[in-house]
Design an enzyme around this catalytic site. Structure first.
Site, mmCIF file in Angstrom:
data_model
loop_
_atom_site.group_PDB
_atom_site.id
_atom_site.type_symbol
_atom_site.label_atom_id
_atom_site.label_comp_id
_atom_site.label_asym_id
_atom_site.label_seq_id
_atom_site.Cartn_x
_atom_site.Cartn_y
_atom_site.Cartn_z
ATOM 1 N N LYS A 224 0.844 -1.199 0.000
ATOM 2 C CA LYS A 224 0.000 0.000 0.000
ATOM 3 C C LYS A 224 0.881 1.253 0.000
ATOM 4 O O LYS A 224 1.625 1.497 0.938
ATOM 5 C CB LYS A 224 -0.930 -0.013 1.210
ATOM 6 C CG LYS A 224 -1.875 -1.225 1.230
ATOM 7 C CD LYS A 224 -2.794 -1.231 2.423
ATOM 8 C CE LYS A 224 -2.073 -1.389 3.726
ATOM 9 N NZ LYS A 224 -2.972 -1.670 4.867
ATOM 10 N N THR A 255 -9.453 9.312 8.239
ATOM 11 C CA THR A 255 -9.106 8.063 7.547
ATOM 12 C C THR A 255 -8.833 6.910 8.517
ATOM 13 O O THR A 255 -8.193 5.925 8.146
ATOM 14 C CB THR A 255 -7.863 8.287 6.671
ATOM 15 O OG1 THR A 255 -6.785 8.779 7.500
ATOM 16 C CG2 THR A 255 -8.141 9.295 5.568
ATOM 17 N N THR A 258 -8.545 2.698 7.678
ATOM 18 C CA THR A 258 -8.345 2.440 6.246
ATOM 19 C C THR A 258 -7.771 1.047 5.984
ATOM 20 O O THR A 258 -8.259 0.308 5.126
ATOM 21 C CB THR A 258 -7.405 3.496 5.644
ATOM 22 O OG1 THR A 258 -7.938 4.798 5.889
ATOM 23 C CG2 THR A 258 -7.252 3.295 4.153
ATOM 24 N N GLY A 259 -6.702 0.688 6.709
ATOM 25 C CA GLY A 259 -6.054 -0.602 6.462
ATOM 26 C C GLY A 259 -6.940 -1.778 6.798
ATOM 27 O O GLY A 259 -6.986 -2.775 6.048
ATOM 28 N N CYS A 260 -7.661 -1.695 7.906
ATOM 29 C CA CYS A 260 -8.593 -2.767 8.286
ATOM 30 C C CYS A 260 -9.694 -2.913 7.234
ATOM 31 O O CYS A 260 -10.087 -4.030 6.871
ATOM 32 C CB CYS A 260 -9.222 -2.462 9.644
ATOM 33 S SG CYS A 260 -8.044 -2.241 10.990
#
Length: 311
Positions: A224, A255, A258-260
């Protein structure tokens, strides 16, 4: 999509049950919506089994603020038409300002939750997030290795606010035990550096990062690159084919999660039957929309909006 009920069950039982006059024909031709119990009764008569959505399991930490972790995963899975289930590996005290503390669950509790779900309900995909300690990483890796379903590993090391969520001695366990059982691993650039020592400064460096991550055994790496300048770009590769996933950059500071969200959206699309490249593209599109719709909560960083398609 279920077929419309047909035959005698779709019509009024007797002429006297229908209204007379000009509205009668329209009412008969265009019946109003039926309730869920009526639909199920019609399906039962037609021999159509009840619909069961694909099942996705998240093994992660709880976010008391609701923006990331287990809470973000379950919201994402529901928004994408799957049934989310959870194994809580750790509990955080967390809000828009950061993580005030976390407590990992005993290994026995994590193992019992996992077996309870998988042995009875079954899964079509699994996603991992915060696992906190080396002992939990080892336990979860062993459980995943015996589960015949795709696995998305989000190697959570720090929170959006920079708070550590993984014990230093657990990093090697992630490398040597968790990554080898992953179908896809989804590190951001800080997590790439933590796991491999590779520091990415531009898109060219993302290839080096992916090669280093794949060297630890996952089938696919999704690197990412959202922290690089310019438009957000991610690199998905299995070492042979490459897919560059680009999206517009939205001017929104909210934000959190976001990763989850990306990892759980990827797992949900795998459970729905997509291949990895198509699932990653769909997950990127969903997450980009959630970022654009992120909203303020508290005094700090608000969450992305997992229900943005429903607004």
């Amino acid at each position: 999509m279920r077929p419309e009920p047909s035959g005698p069950s779709a019509a009024p039982s007797s002429p006297s049950a229908s209204p007379s006059g000009p509205s009668s024909a329209a009412s008969s031709a265009f019946p109003g919506p039926i309730s869920a119990p009526q639909q199920q009764a019609a399906d039962d008569r037609a021999g159509i089994p009840p619909y069961v959505p694909p099942r996705v399991l998240t093994v992660a930490g709880s976010d008391s603020g609701g923006g990331a972790g287990i809470q973000a995963d379950l919201k994402t899975m529901l928004a994408l038409g799957t049934h989310g289930m959870s194994v809580i590996a750790a509990v955080t005290a967390q809000n828009s300002r950061g993580v005030q503390g976390y407590w990992e669950l005993p290994v026995e509790a994590v193992r019992a939750q996992y077996r309870s779900v998988v042995d009875d309900i079954g899964v079509q995909a699994v996603k991992t997030g915060m696992l906190a300690s080396a002992e939990l990483v080892t336990t979860v890796a062993g459980l995943l290795g015996a589960t015949p379903a795709p696995v998305v590993v989000d190697p959570v090391g720090v929170s959006k606010h920079g708070d550590s969520l993984l014990a230093p001695d657990a990093v090697d366990s992630v490398r040597t035990e968790l990554l080898p059982v992953a179908t896809v691993v989804t590190p951001n650039l800080d997590e790439v550096a933590q796991l491999t020592g590779v520091h990415v400064e531009d898109e060219t460096g993302m290839r080096q990062a992916a090669e280093a991550v794949l060297g630890h055994g996952p089938k696919w790496a999704l690197i990412k690159g959202g922290h690089l300048p310019g438009e957000p770009v991610d690199l998905l590769t299995d070492g042979d084919e490459e897919h560059w996933l680009r999206s517009p950059r939205h001017d929104n500071r909210h934000t959190h999660g976001t990763g989850c969200t990306l990892a759980s959206a990827l797992a949900a699309h795998l459970a729905l039957g997509l291949e990895v490249p198509a699932a990653a593209k769909a997950a990127k599109e969903f997450t980009t929309g959630a970022i654009a719709a992120g909203f303020p909560l508290g005094d700090g960083l608000g969450p992305v909006d997992h229900g943005w398609r429903l607004r």
